[in-house]
Design a protein around this motif. Structure first.
Motif, PDB file in Angstrom:
ATOM      1  N   ASP A 121      39.154  -6.183 -17.396  1.00 26.93           N
ATOM      2  CA  ASP A 121      39.047  -7.206 -18.438  1.00 26.93           C
ATOM      3  C   ASP A 121      40.263  -8.133 -18.464  1.00 26.93           C
ATOM      4  O   ASP A 121      40.334  -9.048 -19.282  1.00 26.93           O
ATOM      5  N   ALA A 122      41.217  -7.908 -17.578  1.00 25.28           N
ATOM      6  CA  ALA A 122      42.498  -8.611 -17.680  1.00 25.28           C
ATOM      7  C   ALA A 122      42.338 -10.132 -17.645  1.00 25.28           C
ATOM      8  O   ALA A 122      42.898 -10.847 -18.487  1.00 25.28           O
ATOM      9  N   ALA A 123      41.590 -10.639 -16.670  1.00 28.16           N
ATOM     10  CA  ALA A 123      41.474 -12.099 -16.527  1.00 28.16           C
ATOM     11  C   ALA A 123      40.797 -12.717 -17.740  1.00 28.16           C
ATOM     12  O   ALA A 123      41.278 -13.721 -18.284  1.00 28.16           O
ATOM     13  N   ASP A 124      39.694 -12.131 -18.180  1.00 30.38           N
ATOM     14  CA  ASP A 124      39.005 -12.683 -19.349  1.00 30.38           C
ATOM     15  C   ASP A 124      39.857 -12.551 -20.601  1.00 30.38           C
ATOM     16  O   ASP A 124      39.869 -13.448 -21.450  1.00 30.38           O
ATOM     17  N   ARG A 125      40.562 -11.430 -20.739  1.00 26.97           N
ATOM     18  CA  ARG A 125      41.409 -11.239 -21.927  1.00 26.97           C
ATOM     19  C   ARG A 125      42.486 -12.319 -22.009  1.00 26.97           C
ATOM     20  O   ARG A 125      42.749 -12.867 -23.084  1.00 26.97           O
ATOM     21  N   MET A 126      43.093 -12.628 -20.887  1.00 29.12           N
ATOM     22  CA  MET A 126      44.141 -13.650 -20.893  1.00 29.12           C
ATOM     23  C   MET A 126      43.571 -15.020 -21.231  1.00 29.12           C
ATOM     24  O   MET A 126      44.236 -15.833 -21.879  1.00 29.12           O
TER      25      MET A 126
END
Length: 289
Positions: A184-189
């Motif tokens: 989820d890192a990219a979407d979270r950022m």
């Protein structure tokens, strides 16, 4: 939702009720106030990972002064003390009695500062991936995880050089030790409303002003420390030093090290972290010196 606190409006959101029916009575549940990191990020960093905590507590997400949807104020008010006092004033404004503060990364710095300044008003503090190790210690972890290039990029970034793209490409992925990375890192950022002025203020001046060690004797509320064994910024060695320092002053606390985690254990190992959180807020895992 917004509430006015002093000279700013602060944005907050809520998961779960504070009062639940129990036969003929309404029973009050604990309230967790979640304090995001960054600094300069926002409460969305906790979503959706912290949502299951609404099964046993009310969860209040706060965008700190200068961050997210809250009023920006100005650099003169972007201090650990002001942010900590804002949390106390925010809880007073909403009538939140004895909250458990949950701070991740720099949000944990705010939570710890609040515990130093307002311990009697708190039900406890949870410090997730909080204590920064000395620069050389952090650089050694980056080199172990990502080689000489990661070490040099981190050094240049912390020295104030303009290497943001390299930092995000080389170093940020090393925050996570989850197999296959953080999905989820990219979407979270992308979801976060960053105030990059706050991040730069932190990087260039504010980071060096966090020095709680001589004031830990004022932390009288129970404290739960969570640390990832492979965290390159809030190093496990620094977490153990905090544990020892709280031992020395007789503060009620416990330390849990996650052997396969990096930075942010609620994202790295959510089920285990949430189980510890539930025990902590419900008093089944009392912290002790």
């Amino acid at each position: 939702m917004f509430v006015s606190v002093g000279d700013v409006r602060l944005y907050f959101d809520v998961d779960g009720p504070a009062l639940v029916p129990d036969g003929p009575a309404m029973v009050e549940r604990p309230t967790i106030v979640a304090l995001h990191g960054g600094p300069g990020a926002d409460h969305s960093m906790f979503k959706p990972v912290l949502a299951p905590a609404a099964a046993f507590a009310q969860v209040v997400y706060l965008d700190q002064r200068g961050s997210g949807r809250s009023d920006r104020s100005g650099p003169g008010q972007w201090t650990w003390e002001r942010w900590a006092d804002d949390v106390a004033d925010f809880c007073d404004a909403l009538g939140i009695d004895r909250p458990v503060l949950l701070g991740t990364s720099s949000g944990g710095w705010v939570a710890l500062t609040a515990a130093i300044r307002h311990a009697s008003r708190l039900g406890g503090v949870v410090l997730d991936s909080v204590m920064p190790g000395p620069a050389e210690e952090r650089l050694e972890v980056f080199e172990r995880l990502g080689g000489p290039e990661a070490r040099e990029t981190a050094r240049r970034y912390w020295d104030g050089e303009d290497v943001q793209e390299d930092w995000e490409r080389i170093c940020l992925p090393l925050y996570s030790r989850r197999p296959g990375g953080d999905p989820d890192a990219a979407d979270r950022m992308r979801r976060v409303r960053f105030n990059h002025d706050v991040i730069e203020h932190f990087r260039r001046s504010l980071a060096g002003r966090f020095d709680p060690w001589e004031q830990l004797g004022q932390v009288t509320c129970k404290t739960l420390i969570l640390a990832g064994e492979h965290d390159p910024v809030a190093t496990v060695s620094a977490a153990r030093r905090l544990d020892a320092a709280l031992d020395a002053v007789g503060a009620p606390h416990s330390l849990h090290v996650f052997p396969d985690a990096g930075h942010g254990v609620f994202r790295e190992a959510p089920e285990r972290a949430l189980a510890l959180l539930r025990d902590f807020v419900e008093g089944r895992n009392p912290a002790g010196p």
